[in-house]
Scaffold this motif. Structure first.
Motif, PDB file in Angstrom:
ATOM      1  N   ILE A  64       0.866  -1.168   0.000  1.00 61.13           N
ATOM      2  CA  ILE A  64       0.000   0.000   0.000  1.00 61.13           C
ATOM      3  C   ILE A  64       0.907   1.224   0.000  1.00 61.13           C
ATOM      4  O   ILE A  64       1.992   1.194   0.589  1.00 61.13           O
ATOM      5  N   VAL A  66       0.901   5.228   0.820  1.00 65.75           N
ATOM      6  CA  VAL A  66       0.247   6.406   1.388  1.00 65.75           C
ATOM      7  C   VAL A  66       1.311   7.464   1.615  1.00 65.75           C
ATOM      8  O   VAL A  66       2.489   7.151   1.785  1.00 65.75           O
ATOM      9  N   LYS A  80      -2.747  10.753   2.264  1.00 57.81           N
ATOM     10  CA  LYS A  80      -3.358  10.493   0.959  1.00 57.81           C
ATOM     11  C   LYS A  80      -3.058   9.048   0.558  1.00 57.81           C
ATOM     12  O   LYS A  80      -1.914   8.607   0.626  1.00 57.81           O
ATOM     13  N   LEU A  81      -4.094   8.313   0.157  1.00 57.22           N
ATOM     14  CA  LEU A  81      -3.928   6.960  -0.350  1.00 57.22           C
ATOM     15  C   LEU A  81      -3.478   7.056  -1.798  1.00 57.22           C
ATOM     16  O   LEU A  81      -4.222   7.524  -2.657  1.00 57.22           O
ATOM     17  N   ASP A  84      -3.714   1.519  -3.527  1.00 61.87           N
ATOM     18  CA  ASP A  84      -4.440   0.656  -2.606  1.00 61.87           C
ATOM     19  C   ASP A  84      -3.948  -0.790  -2.705  1.00 61.87           C
ATOM     20  O   ASP A  84      -3.233  -1.170  -3.637  1.00 61.87           O
ATOM     21  N   THR A 106       0.043   8.588   9.451  1.00 61.10           N
ATOM     22  CA  THR A 106      -0.062   7.541   8.431  1.00 61.10           C
ATOM     23  C   THR A 106      -0.505   6.228   9.059  1.00 61.10           C
ATOM     24  O   THR A 106      -1.409   5.558   8.550  1.00 61.10           O
ATOM     25  N   TYR A 109      -4.168   6.260  10.105  1.00 62.38           N
ATOM     26  CA  TYR A 109      -4.985   6.173   8.896  1.00 62.38           C
ATOM     27  C   TYR A 109      -5.073   4.715   8.426  1.00 62.38           C
ATOM     28  O   TYR A 109      -6.159   4.211   8.121  1.00 62.38           O
ATOM     29  N   LEU A 110      -3.932   4.040   8.358  1.00 60.85           N
ATOM     30  CA  LEU A 110      -3.903   2.664   7.869  1.00 60.85           C
ATOM     31  C   LEU A 110      -4.654   1.707   8.795  1.00 60.85           C
ATOM     32  O   LEU A 110      -5.429   0.862   8.333  1.00 60.85           O
ATOM     33  N   LEU A 113      -8.349   2.306   8.413  1.00 60.24           N
ATOM     34  CA  LEU A 113      -8.800   1.823   7.103  1.00 60.24           C
ATOM     35  C   LEU A 113      -8.960   0.303   7.104  1.00 60.24           C
ATOM     36  O   LEU A 113      -9.981  -0.231   6.645  1.00 60.24           O
TER      37      LEU A 113
END
Length: 180
Positions: A64, A66, A80-81, A84, A106, A109-110, A113
């Motif tokens: 991934i 980011v 920001k992704l 994916d 980061t 966020y991960l 998600l």
């Protein structure tokens, strides 16, 4: 490149020794789980590859990408992704491989998600942890080294895309990035 380094923080030998120790822990933890190992691009790729070679487990690997730095020396705080995953994480044990946990933006966020997508569990293995840089409450489950609040490069860590290929982790001389 070596001339741009103020000092080496962790040598190639020290990195290898610590990765051997981490791999033993991860092998014991995941021996019966068949985890999905997610490498955070691009910085964690070297660490991830070296770690999975040391781990005696059945695992799948995905990537991934980011970003929150956008080429600078500090996080913008906005993640920001960029790319994916290809894998479905639902009901999977996830092991995120990171090069460094700094502000925590980061990583938070991960984790959020992956949990939203239905992961059974999400754990984090990071080569480097910089607690002094933390802006968001987040914690890695497996840490190679705690590092000082300095700008680090080498072994996957970069400045504007360069220095990733250094075989060690070093502190970048401020004169290198202060001129930009």
């Amino acid at each position: 490149m070596n001339n741009d380094i103020e000092r080496v923080l962790y040598s190639k030998e020290e990195l290898n020794r610590r990765m051997d120790e981490l791999a033993k822990q991860l092998t014991a933890e995941y021996k019966d789980q068949r985890p999905l190992i997610i490498s955070v691009m691009t910085g964690a790729v070297l660490f991830t590859v070296d770690m999975i070679k040391r781990m005696d487990i059945m695992a799948k690997l995905d990537f991934i990408d980011v970003s929150s730095y956008y080429g600078g020396t500090s996080s913008t705080g906005k993640v920001k992704l960029v790319q994916d995953l290809k894998s479905d994480v639902r009901d999977r044990s996830i092991l995120i491989m990171e090069d460094i946990v700094d502000t925590g933006h980061t990583l938070k966020y991960l984790i959020d998600l992956l949990k939203e997508r239905g992961a059974k569990s999400v754990k984090v293995c990071t080569l480097l942890d910089k607690p002094e840089g933390r802006q968001v409450e987040v914690k890695a489950d497996y840490v190679g080294f705690n590092v000082p609040n300095e700008f680090l490069v080498g072994y996957g860590l970069d400045y504007q895309g360069y220095y990733r290929n250094l075989p060690y982790v070093g502190i970048l001389k401020p004169a290198v990035y202060e001129k930009d």
